[in-house]
Design a protein around this motif. Structure first.
Motif, short mmCIF file in Angstrom:
data_model
loop_
_atom_site.label_atom_id
_atom_site.label_comp_id
_atom_site.label_asym_id
_atom_site.label_seq_id
_atom_site.Cartn_x
_atom_site.Cartn_y
_atom_site.Cartn_z
N ALA A 41 -3.10 -0.85 -7.78
CA ALA A 41 -1.75 -1.04 -7.24
C ALA A 41 -1.43 0.03 -6.21
CB ALA A 41 -0.74 -1.02 -8.37
N GLY A 42 -0.82 -0.39 -5.11
CA GLY A 42 -0.39 0.54 -4.08
C GLY A 42 -1.43 0.97 -3.08
N THR A 43 -2.67 0.49 -3.21
CA THR A 43 -3.71 0.91 -2.27
C THR A 43 -4.06 -0.16 -1.24
OG1 THR A 43 -5.50 0.19 -3.71
CG2 THR A 43 -4.78 2.48 -3.92
N THR A 116 -2.36 4.14 8.29
CA THR A 116 -1.03 3.59 8.53
C THR A 116 -0.02 4.74 8.47
OG1 THR A 116 -0.35 3.20 6.23
CG2 THR A 116 -1.74 1.50 7.26
N ALA A 117 1.23 4.45 8.81
CA ALA A 117 2.29 5.46 8.73
C ALA A 117 2.51 5.91 7.29
CB ALA A 117 3.58 4.90 9.32
N ASP A 118 2.15 5.07 6.32
CA ASP A 118 2.31 5.39 4.90
C ASP A 118 1.03 5.91 4.26
OD1 ASP A 118 5.00 4.62 4.87
OD2 ASP A 118 4.47 2.52 4.56
N GLY A 119 0.05 6.28 5.06
CA GLY A 119 -1.22 6.78 4.53
C GLY A 119 -2.31 5.73 4.61
N VAL A 120 -3.41 5.99 3.95
CA VAL A 120 -4.57 5.09 3.98
C VAL A 120 -4.32 3.90 3.07
CG1 VAL A 120 -7.03 4.86 3.48
CG2 VAL A 120 -6.17 6.96 4.54
N ARG A 121 -4.56 2.70 3.60
CA ARG A 121 -4.48 1.45 2.83
C ARG A 121 -5.80 0.72 3.01
NH1 ARG A 121 -1.04 3.99 0.90
NH2 ARG A 121 1.17 3.56 0.85
N GLU A 122 -6.20 -0.03 1.99
CA GLU A 122 -7.54 -0.64 2.00
C GLU A 122 -7.52 -2.16 1.92
OE1 GLU A 122 -9.86 3.09 -0.13
OE2 GLU A 122 -9.63 1.24 -1.27
N ILE A 123 -8.57 -2.74 2.49
CA ILE A 123 -8.94 -4.13 2.27
C ILE A 123 -10.39 -4.08 1.81
CG2 ILE A 123 -9.48 -6.35 3.35
CD1 ILE A 123 -7.16 -5.93 5.25
#
Length: 171
Positions: A41-43, A116-123
């Motif tokens: 969750a959240g990543t 991203t502006a909110d930090g690293v996000r993954e796919i």
């Protein structure tokens, strides 16, 4: 947009790192998760979020070994997201397999780490094994298609083939 600090702009929008270790974790969350489609969750990346960079990390799933990594600039990163977000949930052109749970697991997978502006996000990208090929954002599944793969499956991140890549034309 200019490449991030610590990188030099290469050809085809690839930001070439000046130092080793381009941001791929040595122990990836994808290896610890219940499966390649079980983002914590959240990543995961909301595909409507603007992205400013991309690190593609290819892992061996049995032990988390990093097989390859590549850094891309903001332009390519956004092209990857834009190519994924228009895809349907499943690619009907890919084969459907019936397999035992122990053989369903992929040997490899790719983690796309977006800045991203909110930090690293993954796919997470599954293209191997015998179940669930596609792009997993944590909240949505997109089918496995060649258009986005061609943007980031380059250099060390490009596998020689796999269960689904062998059936997918044009990657």
């Amino acid at each position: 947009m200019a490449p991030a600090a610590g990188t030099a702009q290469g050809s085809n929008g690839i930001a070439e790192p000046k130092v080793a270790g381009v941001g791929c974790p040595s122990v990836p969350a994808i290896q610890r998760a219940g499966g390649p489609n079980a983002l914590p969750a959240g990543t995961g990346l909301d595909v409507s979020t603007p992205v400013t960079g991309l690190k593609a990390c290819r892992y061996k799933m049995s032990d988390g070994t990093l097989l390859g990594q590549q850094v891309f600039d903001a332009t390519v990163a956004q092209q990857v997201v834009d190519a994924i977000k228009v895809l349907p949930e499943r690619n009907p052109a890919l084969p459907v397999f019936k397999c035992a749970p122990q053989t369903a697991k992929p040997a490899e997978a790719i983690v796309l780490r977006f800045d991203t502006a909110d930090g690293v996000r993954e796919i997470w990208v599954e293209y191997d094994g015998c179940m669930s090929p596609g792009f997993f954002t944590g909240t949505h599944t997109y089918g496995l298609y060649a258009a986005p793969l061609k943007l980031f499956m380059t250099g060390e991140v490009r596998p020689s083939g796999s269960t689904y890549l062998n059936a997918l034309q044009g990657w």
